[in-house]
Each structure stands twice: as C-alpha cells, then as structure tokens.
Design a protein around this motif. Structure first.
Motif, PDB file in Angstrom:
ATOM      1  N   THR A  75       0.908  -0.779   0.006  1.00  0.00           N
ATOM      2  CA  THR A  75      -0.109  -0.114  -0.157  1.00  0.00           C
ATOM      3  C   THR A  75       0.865   1.573   0.093  1.00  0.00           C
ATOM      4  O   THR A  75       0.328   2.057  -0.103  1.00  0.00           O
ATOM      5  CB  THR A  75      -0.924  -0.465   1.097  1.00  0.00           C
ATOM      6  OG1 THR A  75      -0.372   0.377   2.638  1.00  0.00           O
ATOM      7  CG2 THR A  75      -1.863  -0.962   1.037  1.00  0.00           C
ATOM      8  N   GLY A 119      -0.361   3.295  -2.858  1.00  0.00           N
ATOM      9  CA  GLY A 119      -1.128   3.733  -3.122  1.00  0.00           C
ATOM     10  C   GLY A 119      -2.404   2.776  -2.470  1.00  0.00           C
ATOM     11  O   GLY A 119      -2.129   1.433  -2.217  1.00  0.00           O
ATOM     12  N   PRO A 120      -3.681   2.691  -3.383  1.00  0.00           N
ATOM     13  CA  PRO A 120      -4.357   1.853  -3.103  1.00  0.00           C
ATOM     14  C   PRO A 120      -3.877   0.348  -3.412  1.00  0.00           C
ATOM     15  O   PRO A 120      -3.235   0.489  -4.777  1.00  0.00           O
ATOM     16  CB  PRO A 120      -6.137   1.770  -3.344  1.00  0.00           C
ATOM     17  CG  PRO A 120      -5.614   3.276  -3.402  1.00  0.00           C
ATOM     18  CD  PRO A 120      -4.242   4.416  -4.330  1.00  0.00           C
ATOM     19  N   ARG A 180      -9.860  -3.772  -2.630  1.00  0.00           N
ATOM     20  CA  ARG A 180      -9.142  -2.412  -2.442  1.00  0.00           C
ATOM     21  C   ARG A 180      -8.789  -2.092  -0.386  1.00  0.00           C
ATOM     22  O   ARG A 180     -10.133  -1.908  -0.256  1.00  0.00           O
ATOM     23  CB  ARG A 180      -8.610  -1.796  -3.449  1.00  0.00           C
ATOM     24  CG  ARG A 180      -9.170  -0.591  -2.794  1.00  0.00           C
ATOM     25  CD  ARG A 180      -9.151   0.680  -4.047  1.00  0.00           C
ATOM     26  NE  ARG A 180      -9.609   2.475  -3.834  1.00  0.00           N
ATOM     27  CZ  ARG A 180      -9.098   2.957  -4.753  1.00  0.00           C
ATOM     28  NH1 ARG A 180      -8.757   3.053  -5.810  1.00  0.00           N
ATOM     29  NH2 ARG A 180      -9.883   4.121  -4.610  1.00  0.00           N
ATOM     30  N   ARG A 184      -6.619   0.659   1.551  1.00  0.00           N
ATOM     31  CA  ARG A 184      -5.687   1.920   1.055  1.00  0.00           C
ATOM     32  C   ARG A 184      -5.129   2.389   2.442  1.00  0.00           C
ATOM     33  O   ARG A 184      -6.239   2.494   3.393  1.00  0.00           O
ATOM     34  CB  ARG A 184      -6.967   2.610   0.568  1.00  0.00           C
ATOM     35  CG  ARG A 184      -6.828   4.229   0.125  1.00  0.00           C
ATOM     36  CD  ARG A 184      -7.812   5.632  -0.449  1.00  0.00           C
ATOM     37  NE  ARG A 184      -9.246   5.004   0.251  1.00  0.00           N
ATOM     38  CZ  ARG A 184      -8.852   6.106   1.471  1.00  0.00           C
ATOM     39  NH1 ARG A 184      -8.397   7.288   1.554  1.00  0.00           N
ATOM     40  NH2 ARG A 184     -10.447   6.009   1.654  1.00  0.00           N
TER      41      ARG A 184
END
Length: 379
Positions: A70, A73-74, A112, A114
């Motif tokens: 992570t 980013g996601p 996802r 994040r």
C-alpha cells in the motif's frame, strides 16, 4: 467521497407537480431520519472483511507485506495474500459486493486496501500495528468503527484523523462505475428509453429543409467551463468522489431520452474544476431544453435499482406538446433509502437550453456550473 449538503429539504409530493423554468427554485428530496436505515449491503460486507484483515495484521510479517503493497497507493485486496485464509475471505467478499451492486460475476476485483491517513505512512512502515476500517457509505457518520488485530472495536472521530495508521477496506468505485453505468444504459435501452447519441443526421431526419441545411453542418451543445461543489467538512476516511450526471430531455420522437455522463475529474468539494466538458447535446432533443441530475456513487450503488428507478420515472412522462422538466420525476422515483445515510443525490439543474450561459446555481444549492453554448461542427 464528496459530502452533500442536506439543506432545505421539502416533501417529494410538493415538487413532483412543479414545472420549473431555468433559474427557478426547485424542491429537493424529503429528509428522513439520518439513522433510520440499516447499513447498506456493501458496507456490511466490507465491514466484515475489515475485521478479518485486522486479525491477519497481528503477524509482523503480514504487516510488513501490507505496508509495502500500500506504499504507493491503494492495493487490490484479492492479490495481497491470495493463497491464505484472508485471500479466500477477500474473494468471497468480492463476489458478494458484485452481486450487491448488480454487476456480473466476471467483473473482476473491486475491493482494495488503502492507507487513509497518509501522514502515518512512516509509522506503518516502521511496523506500528494499524487499525482497519471499512469505508462508510454515509457522508456524515457519527463515528468510524475500526478494528484492531485482537478483534476489538475502536471508535474514531470522523472529522479528526488519528495518529495511528488506519487501513481502509473499500470498493474501487472508479473501476465499478463505468461498468455499472453501462448496465444502466443497457437496462434503459431494454425498457425503450433511447440514449442520447450526438448526431446531426438525427435532426435532418425530422426537421424542415432550412433546419436540415443548418444541422448538416453541426449542432449546438452546452459546455461546462467551470464547476464547483460546496465545501463541507467530509470524513477523513473517505476517498475522492465519483460523480456522474443523468442528462435528459425529450427525444425527436417525443419520448424521454437520456445520456449518462461521467465526471471523473470532480473529486473534491470546495475545489473549482475547469473541464471544458460537453454536458448536453441538443441534436438529440425535440425541444431546445434538457435537465441535469448530478449523482455520486459512494461505492454501494446497485446499478440495476438505479436503472429501474430512472426507467420507471421517465416512462411515466408523456410529451404534452410542451417541455416538462424530468428532474422531479427522476428524484421522486429514487428509493427513499438513497436519501438517508447515503446521500447519492448531489444537485440538479433545470431546463438548460442552447442559449444557457454564465453561472448556473444548482437547485439544491450544493454547487454551480459556468456554462456556455458550444457549436459542434460536422466532420
């Protein structure tokens, strides 16, 4: 996601009979108790998965792996630990989310992970144990429920981000929405509601010789030069908004016709964007008027339900020989639950015409658009 002001709401019955002209005040959906509705199906699924993810992070190796995946980013939740119990849980949750959103099982991964409070990234990389929460579908949660690796609940302030890392389980709305809106278009077409397809040739089929000569060279559209949604204090845990608009009018045959327009640039409240986007194509309409209903996908939109609501609304409208705004019918047909805990409605603009220009405030006072006529020349 962007937060929508809930101001000056009146009853649905009061506005369904209104016929408004450009710039006139408009009623917006009736407000119900903000805690009256049960959590959405999608949130129930992602909240359960968030607890499972938190449990896996008791292991230091797992925490290090999550921190690395992570970091930029996601991360796709289905690929983080694919061969573990968590991977199985994630795949099952993804199937359930696809079903809840009425998307095909073959749509791929939508889940996802994040890091919500990016200022804690260094702490996460040092091995600090994070909390895990599901992204709320409510833009105004009273609190955010997160989980620790021991399964305990930690209630977080929705306004002030904690100093401890918080990982968020969420739906990749940017990926889901194009598929979902395509489903909406297909359902509307199956119900006999035509999509707006900009084309000068459609005008030439039904208008006079003088108009045909003009239309053969192009048509008028409305272009958004600038747009802004009002600034509200939104939950820190939410990501960027995913906005789309339902643009409707009467087609050349007198039946309602719509265009679903994505607005992927419109990420945040309190920010002015300059998209130069064409929002209305007047080659496809019988009257020189069209309406815009702006909506937000908070991750839990059931696209089949959305399409059915729009279709039921538009099929109830008859061409009376003069223009009747479509906004009220669309809003009145949308399920009441969409206005509570999950304010998917953003704003609406009535009766845009080829002459519309300058700043147009939304009927719900949640934003404005600066627009101008735009001539689309034929090739």
């Amino acid at each position: 996601m962007t937060q929508v002001l809930k101001a000056a709401l009146t009853s649905v019955a009061a506005f369904t009979a209104l016929t408004l002209t450009a710039g006139a005040a408009a009623a917006v959906p009736a407000q119900t108790s903000p805690r009256a509705q049960a959590p959405s199906k999608v949130f129930t699924i992602t909240d359960h998965l968030a607890r499972q993810v938190a449990g896996e992070l008791a292991d230091q190796t797992a925490r290090g792996h999550v921190a690395s995946t992570t970091a930029s980013g996601p991360a796709d939740l289905l690929t983080i630990e694919p061969d573990t119990r968590l991977g199985q849980e994630a795949r099952a949750a993804n199937r359930a989310v696809l079903a809840a959103k009425a998307l095909p099982a073959t749509s791929g991964s939508l889940l996802r992970l994040r890091l919500a409070n990016t200022g804690t990234r260094a702490a996460l990389e040092r091995g600090e144990v994070p909390l895990v929460a599901a992204a709320p579908t409510d833009d105004e949660p009273a609190e955010v429920t997160a989980y620790d690796p021991l399964g305990g609940k930690v209630l977080l302030d929705p306004v002030k981000a904690p100093d401890r890392p918080v990982l968020v389980v969420e739906v990749d709305v940017a990926k889901a929405m194009p598929m979902g809106l395509e489903l909406v278009r297909d359902v509307l077409a199956d119900r006999g509601i035509k999509a707006v397809k900009p084309s000068a040739s459609r005008i030439t089929e039904s208008r006079t010789t003088e108009s045909q000569a003009l239309a053969a060279n192009g048509y008028w559209a409305t272009k958004i030069n600038a747009i802004r949604l009002n600034n509200d204090q939104e939950p820190w845990i939410k990501g960027a908004a995913e906005i789309y608009s339902v643009v409707g009018g009467f087609g050349l045959d007198g039946a309602p016709a719509v265009n679903i327009v994505q607005m992927p640039y419109l990420d945040n409240d309190g920010t002015t964007y300059y998209p130069n986007q064409l929002i209305v194509h007047f080659s496809a309409y019988k009257y020189n008027l069209a309406d815009v209903v702006m909506m937000e996908d908070d991750g839990d939109t059931n696209y089949q339900a959305l399409a059915t609501a729009i279709a039921n609304a538009l099929l109830s409208i008859a061409d009376l020989g003069y223009y009747v705004p479509l906004v009220n019918a669309i809003l009145s047909a949308i399920p009441t639950s969409w206005w509570t805990d999950d304010p998917d409605y953003v704003d609406s603009w009535y009766t845009l015409s080829t002459a519309s220009s300058g700043r147009l405030n939304g009927a719900a006072a949640n934003g404005w658009m600066d627009v101008a006529p735009y001539w689309v020349s034929a090739l």
